[in-house]
Design a protein around this motif. Sequence first.
Motif, PDB file in Angstrom:
ATOM      1  N   VAL A  76      43.876   1.404   2.975  1.00 30.16           N
ATOM      2  CA  VAL A  76      43.976   2.314   4.118  1.00 30.16           C
ATOM      3  C   VAL A  76      44.957   1.736   5.133  1.00 30.16           C
ATOM      4  CG1 VAL A  76      42.698   3.474   5.956  1.00 30.16           C
ATOM      5  CG2 VAL A  76      41.610   3.089   3.723  1.00 30.16           C
ATOM      6  N   ASP A  77      46.023   2.499   5.410  1.00 27.38           N
ATOM      7  CA  ASP A  77      47.070   2.042   6.311  1.00 27.38           C
ATOM      8  C   ASP A  77      47.088   2.908   7.559  1.00 27.38           C
ATOM      9  OD1 ASP A  77      49.221   0.427   7.088  1.00 27.38           O
ATOM     10  OD2 ASP A  77      50.687   1.790   6.214  1.00 27.38           O
ATOM     11  N   THR A  78      47.073   2.282   8.740  1.00 28.05           N
ATOM     12  CA  THR A  78      47.135   2.987  10.015  1.00 28.05           C
ATOM     13  C   THR A  78      48.273   2.379  10.830  1.00 28.05           C
ATOM     14  OG1 THR A  78      45.750   1.564  11.405  1.00 28.05           O
ATOM     15  CG2 THR A  78      44.579   3.093   9.930  1.00 28.05           C
ATOM     16  N   PRO A  79      48.591   2.940  11.984  1.00 25.11           N
ATOM     17  CA  PRO A  79      49.663   2.351  12.792  1.00 25.11           C
ATOM     18  C   PRO A  79      49.403   0.913  13.257  1.00 25.11           C
ATOM     19  CG  PRO A  79      49.283   4.617  13.460  1.00 25.11           C
ATOM     20  CD  PRO A  79      48.172   4.246  12.503  1.00 25.11           C
ATOM     21  N   THR A  80      48.129   0.500  13.374  1.00 25.94           N
ATOM     22  CA  THR A  80      47.843  -0.835  13.906  1.00 25.94           C
ATOM     23  C   THR A  80      47.238  -1.805  12.892  1.00 25.94           C
ATOM     24  OG1 THR A  80      45.671  -0.174  14.760  1.00 25.94           O
ATOM     25  CG2 THR A  80      47.553   0.050  16.259  1.00 25.94           C
ATOM     26  N   TRP A  81      46.725  -1.306  11.787  1.00 28.58           N
ATOM     27  CA  TRP A  81      46.122  -2.181  10.774  1.00 28.58           C
ATOM     28  C   TRP A  81      46.228  -1.560   9.393  1.00 28.58           C
ATOM     29  CZ3 TRP A  81      42.180   0.437   8.429  1.00 28.58           C
ATOM     30  CH2 TRP A  81      41.496   1.399   9.171  1.00 28.58           C
ATOM     31  N   ASN A  82      46.071  -2.423   8.385  1.00 30.67           N
ATOM     32  CA  ASN A  82      46.052  -2.021   6.982  1.00 30.67           C
ATOM     33  C   ASN A  82      44.883  -2.743   6.330  1.00 30.67           C
ATOM     34  OD1 ASN A  82      47.834  -2.974   4.087  1.00 30.67           O
ATOM     35  ND2 ASN A  82      47.000  -0.961   4.419  1.00 30.67           N
ATOM     36  N   SER A  83      43.925  -1.977   5.804  1.00 32.61           N
ATOM     37  CA  SER A  83      42.714  -2.549   5.222  1.00 32.61           C
ATOM     38  C   SER A  83      42.672  -2.286   3.722  1.00 32.61           C
ATOM     39  CB  SER A  83      41.473  -1.951   5.895  1.00 32.61           C
ATOM     40  OG  SER A  83      40.296  -2.456   5.303  1.00 32.61           O
ATOM     41  N   ARG A  84      42.688  -3.386   2.964  1.00 42.28           N
ATOM     42  CA  ARG A  84      42.542  -3.285   1.516  1.00 42.28           C
ATOM     43  C   ARG A  84      41.083  -3.569   1.215  1.00 42.28           C
ATOM     44  NH1 ARG A  84      47.716  -6.123   1.609  1.00 42.28           N
ATOM     45  NH2 ARG A  84      46.551  -7.843   2.429  1.00 42.28           N
ATOM     46  N   ARG A  85      40.354  -2.534   0.841  1.00 47.19           N
ATOM     47  CA  ARG A  85      38.898  -2.594   0.725  1.00 47.19           C
ATOM     48  C   ARG A  85      38.493  -3.084  -0.660  1.00 47.19           C
ATOM     49  NH1 ARG A  85      38.035   2.449   4.781  1.00 47.19           N
ATOM     50  NH2 ARG A  85      38.772   1.266   6.568  1.00 47.19           N
ATOM     51  N   LEU A  86      38.106  -4.339  -0.720  1.00 50.63           N
ATOM     52  CA  LEU A  86      37.830  -5.006  -1.988  1.00 50.63           C
ATOM     53  C   LEU A  86      36.446  -4.708  -2.532  1.00 50.63           C
ATOM     54  CD1 LEU A  86      39.420  -8.426  -0.985  1.00 50.63           C
ATOM     55  CD2 LEU A  86      40.418  -6.690  -2.493  1.00 50.63           C
ATOM     56  N   LEU A  87      35.441  -4.749  -1.671  1.00 52.24           N
ATOM     57  CA  LEU A  87      34.070  -4.397  -2.035  1.00 52.24           C
ATOM     58  C   LEU A  87      33.588  -3.331  -1.078  1.00 52.24           C
ATOM     59  CD1 LEU A  87      32.410  -7.903  -2.602  1.00 52.24           C
ATOM     60  CD2 LEU A  87      32.994  -6.225  -4.367  1.00 52.24           C
ATOM     61  N   LEU A  88      32.968  -2.297  -1.609  1.00 51.28           N
ATOM     62  CA  LEU A  88      32.455  -1.189  -0.806  1.00 51.28           C
ATOM     63  C   LEU A  88      31.010  -0.917  -1.166  1.00 51.28           C
ATOM     64  CD1 LEU A  88      35.621   1.059  -1.046  1.00 51.28           C
ATOM     65  CD2 LEU A  88      34.729  -0.009   1.040  1.00 51.28           C
ATOM     66  N   GLU A  89      30.383  -0.024  -0.452  1.00 51.04           N
ATOM     67  CA  GLU A  89      28.983   0.333  -0.697  1.00 51.04           C
ATOM     68  C   GLU A  89      28.722   0.609  -2.175  1.00 51.04           C
ATOM     69  OE1 GLU A  89      26.019   3.173   1.667  1.00 51.04           O
ATOM     70  OE2 GLU A  89      27.558   4.271   0.540  1.00 51.04           O
TER      71      GLU A  89
ATOM     72  N   ILE B 210      46.290  -7.077  10.527  1.00 49.32           N
ATOM     73  CA  ILE B 210      46.439  -6.550  11.885  1.00 49.32           C
ATOM     74  C   ILE B 210      47.924  -6.677  12.203  1.00 49.32           C
ATOM     75  CG2 ILE B 210      45.787  -6.789  14.316  1.00 49.32           C
ATOM     76  CD1 ILE B 210      43.464  -6.011  12.331  1.00 49.32           C
ATOM     77  N   LYS B 211      48.558  -5.577  12.524  1.00 49.00           N
ATOM     78  CA  LYS B 211      50.010  -5.555  12.660  1.00 49.00           C
ATOM     79  C   LYS B 211      50.483  -6.188  13.971  1.00 49.00           C
ATOM     80  CE  LYS B 211      50.247  -1.586   9.619  1.00 49.00           C
ATOM     81  NZ  LYS B 211      50.588  -0.172   9.466  1.00 49.00           N
ATOM     82  N   ALA B 212      51.598  -6.901  13.876  1.00 52.27           N
ATOM     83  CA  ALA B 212      52.192  -7.593  15.022  1.00 52.27           C
ATOM     84  C   ALA B 212      52.508  -6.611  16.142  1.00 52.27           C
ATOM     85  CB  ALA B 212      53.471  -8.305  14.597  1.00 52.27           C
ATOM     86  N   GLY B 213      52.233  -7.029  17.382  1.00 58.44           N
ATOM     87  CA  GLY B 213      52.573  -6.224  18.552  1.00 58.44           C
ATOM     88  C   GLY B 213      51.658  -5.043  18.791  1.00 58.44           C
ATOM     89  N   THR B 214      50.490  -5.008  18.136  1.00 59.69           N
ATOM     90  CA  THR B 214      49.579  -3.871  18.297  1.00 59.69           C
ATOM     91  C   THR B 214      48.314  -4.273  19.042  1.00 59.69           C
ATOM     92  OG1 THR B 214      48.410  -4.242  16.193  1.00 59.69           O
ATOM     93  CG2 THR B 214      50.386  -2.821  16.144  1.00 59.69           C
ATOM     94  N   GLU B 215      47.642  -3.249  19.571  1.00 65.46           N
ATOM     95  CA  GLU B 215      46.345  -3.390  20.227  1.00 65.46           C
ATOM     96  C   GLU B 215      45.467  -2.264  19.706  1.00 65.46           C
ATOM     97  OE1 GLU B 215      45.445  -4.211  24.649  1.00 65.46           O
ATOM     98  OE2 GLU B 215      45.379  -2.026  24.463  1.00 65.46           O
ATOM     99  N   THR B 216      44.261  -2.605  19.254  1.00 63.91           N
ATOM    100  CA  THR B 216      43.337  -1.617  18.712  1.00 63.91           C
ATOM    101  C   THR B 216      41.988  -1.748  19.402  1.00 63.91           C
ATOM    102  OG1 THR B 216      44.422  -1.834  16.557  1.00 63.91           O
ATOM    103  CG2 THR B 216      42.303  -0.709  16.595  1.00 63.91           C
ATOM    104  N   LEU B 217      41.470  -0.645  19.942  1.00 62.90           N
ATOM    105  CA  LEU B 217      40.118  -0.610  20.494  1.00 62.90           C
ATOM    106  C   LEU B 217      39.152  -0.363  19.338  1.00 62.90           C
ATOM    107  CD1 LEU B 217      38.085  -0.492  22.866  1.00 62.90           C
ATOM    108  CD2 LEU B 217      38.552   1.978  22.970  1.00 62.90           C
TER     109      LEU B 217
END
Length: 133
Positions: free
Chosen positions: A16-29, A42-49
């Motif tokens: 899952v890729d977003t403007p501020t992070w990219n999550s490669r989900r290895l184990l899920l429910e 977590i991408k350089a120069g970004t801030e995520t709430l």
Amino acid sequence: MIVKYLEQVVHTQDDVDTPTWNSRRLLLEKDGMGFSMHDTIIKAGTETLIWYKNHVEAVYCIEGEGEIEVIGGQTYPIRPGTLYALDGHEKHYLRGKTDMRMVCVFNPPLTGREVHDKDGVYPASVEAAEARG
């Protein structure tokens, strides 16, 4: 036994890729481990709430630099070898000074279909969020 390689996840629905992070989900429910595990950038120069009010999360930084600011609390530097655990559902800002590679573990496990709402929250369950529309 479950064996996965990162390259099996990259460029799939579990990457899952977003403007501020990219999550490669290895184990899920669906994997039945009782937690989920993610290789996240977590991408350089970004801030995520972010506010995991329905989950606890432990994060271990293996690459890069940044910081986590707990709303109404302290700001902590993040660098390789840093572990932080959001055991009190802390609402926080995550900032990447450089790209940060993090190993993230969630309980309860994520399904992989979650989307952060306007407050940075994942729903308690995807099914409940889908029912609300």
